[in-house]
Scaffold this active site. Structure first.
Site, mmCIF file in Angstrom:
data_model
loop_
_atom_site.group_PDB
_atom_site.id
_atom_site.type_symbol
_atom_site.label_atom_id
_atom_site.label_comp_id
_atom_site.label_asym_id
_atom_site.label_seq_id
_atom_site.Cartn_x
_atom_site.Cartn_y
_atom_site.Cartn_z
ATOM 1 N N CYS A 1 -2.137 -1.074 -9.770
ATOM 2 C CA CYS A 1 -2.550 0.184 -9.501
ATOM 3 C C CYS A 1 -2.999 1.054 -10.364
ATOM 4 O O CYS A 1 -2.502 1.130 -11.671
ATOM 5 C CB CYS A 1 -1.001 0.686 -8.894
ATOM 6 S SG CYS A 1 -1.332 2.144 -8.142
ATOM 7 N N MET B 1 0.764 -1.243 -0.064
ATOM 8 C CA MET B 1 -0.144 0.122 -0.131
ATOM 9 C C MET B 1 0.825 1.183 -0.195
ATOM 10 O O MET B 1 1.581 1.513 0.922
ATOM 11 C CB MET B 1 -1.009 -0.030 1.321
ATOM 12 C CG MET B 1 -2.036 -1.098 1.031
ATOM 13 S SD MET B 1 -2.915 -1.266 2.741
ATOM 14 C CE MET B 1 -1.824 -2.150 3.721
#
EC number: 1.3.1.91
Length: 342
Positions: free
Chosen positions: A100, A18
């Site tokens: 992403c 993350m």
């Protein structure tokens, strides 16, 4: 690692990569809570490793193992050069980001937009495998934009398997590259767990893990009945205490959501104070460590005060590790009730 896990029927629990969250300080904390969880770095762009501050980007504490370096990029030459550089740091695995959806990643034509070209991604995996001393894995979405996941995902997986990917982690949502922010892409596109489960059933000899919207260890256990691995992101970060149940989960032990896991909170306090002392001595700030600790005591009496102390006192210039001691002292550790799934 993955071949052995498949052979032995061993499941893997991972904390998702993350951006802005899973830095080295976060991973050190998470390792204190679980010895078995697989930890990921934030995505690091290959160009940054080649041209940027390598030590800052790649260094980590030995205690973090097993730890995975996630790379972003779409150029085989740059990715392989980044792997050669990173190999000196001893990561346990290299993961290619194909999921992403941020604008910055799109502008570099990597991340989720790579799902448009499975042939190219397969060529990247093949090149990475040739130079990597450790497993090379892929983390992807089920599709992007107007793609039909039921058509796109099987073909994409087939290409990754053919390229020799050691494992494939699938975020069970589409990514919409236009019209949705990265945050919205983690929440708005519907989850399709059934499709990901089907991919595993159709590929029994390939390690396939699932990610996306999994909120607690009960849900994780349900997915592990089908999948080889389960990956939690926001839930593991925002309620890090649940990681204390991971080792029991992987050992087929009891995971009781109604009571607190077995955590020696005072030992954790002392460990994090010692660690933060080292961070400060090397030029860092207390907040660099404590910002990852804010969600530790969900469900405990005193958790609100704990969060207040870390969110205010720890951010002040010159703050020392006594702030950590004060924050822990505000929590009713013995009498508080902890829920793993809160």
């Amino acid at each position: 690692m993955y071949a052995e896990a498949l052979k032995d029927g061993r499941k893997i629990f991972a904390v998702a990569p993350m951006i802005d969250w899973t830095d080295r300080h976060c991973r050190f904390l998470h390792r204190q809570l679980s010895k078995q969880a697989l930890l990921y770095t934030e995505m690091v762009v290959a160009d940054a490793i080649i041209h940027g501050p390598r030590e800052r980007l790649l260094s980590y504490s030995p205690e973090e193992h097993p730890v995975v370096l996630q790379l972003g990029g779409s150029d085989a030459g740059k990715l392989t050069e980044a792997i050669r550089i990173a190999s000196e740091y001893g990561y346990d695995e290299i993961n290619l980001n194909v999921g992403c959806p941020s604008d910055r990643v799109q502008s570099g034509t990597f991340g989720a937009c790579l799902m448009r070209d499975g042939v190219h991604v397969a060529s990247l995996v093949e090149a990475m495998k040739k130079v990597s001393p450790v497993p090379v894995t892929v983390k992807c979405r089920i599709g992007i934009d107007d793609q039909e996941p039921a058509e796109v995902l099987p073909e994409f997986l087939s290409r990754m398997i053919g390229a020799g990917a050691d494992a494939i982690w699938i975020h069970a949502r589409k990514a919409w590259l236009q019209g949705l922010s990265p945050k919205e892409n983690r929440e708005i596109p519907p989850l399709d767990y059934a499709l990901v489960h089907r991919m595993k059933r159709e590929n029994p000899h390939v390690f396939i893990g699932i990610n996306g919207g999994i909120g607690d260890l009960t849900q994780a256990r349900e997915h592990l009945a089908v999948m080889d691995g389960v990956m939690l992101g926001r839930a593991a970060y925002q309620n890090a205490g649940l990681l204390a149940g991971v080792d029991d989960l992987l050992g087929s032990g009891a995971v009781d959501e109604r009571c607190r896991p077995e955590i020696d909170w005072l030992a954790l306090r002392d460990t994090m104070m010692e660690y933060a002392t080292g961070v400060i001595a090397s030029g860092g700030r207390l907040h660099h460590v404590t910002r990852h600790m804010v969600g530790l005591f969900q469900g405990y009496v005193g958790a609100r005060r704990f969060r207040q102390i870390l969110s205010t006192d720890a951010t002040r210039p010159g703050a020392g590790v006594d702030v950590i001691a004060a924050a822990f002292a505000a929590v009713d550790i013995e009498g508080g009730v902890k829920r793993l799934a809160s």
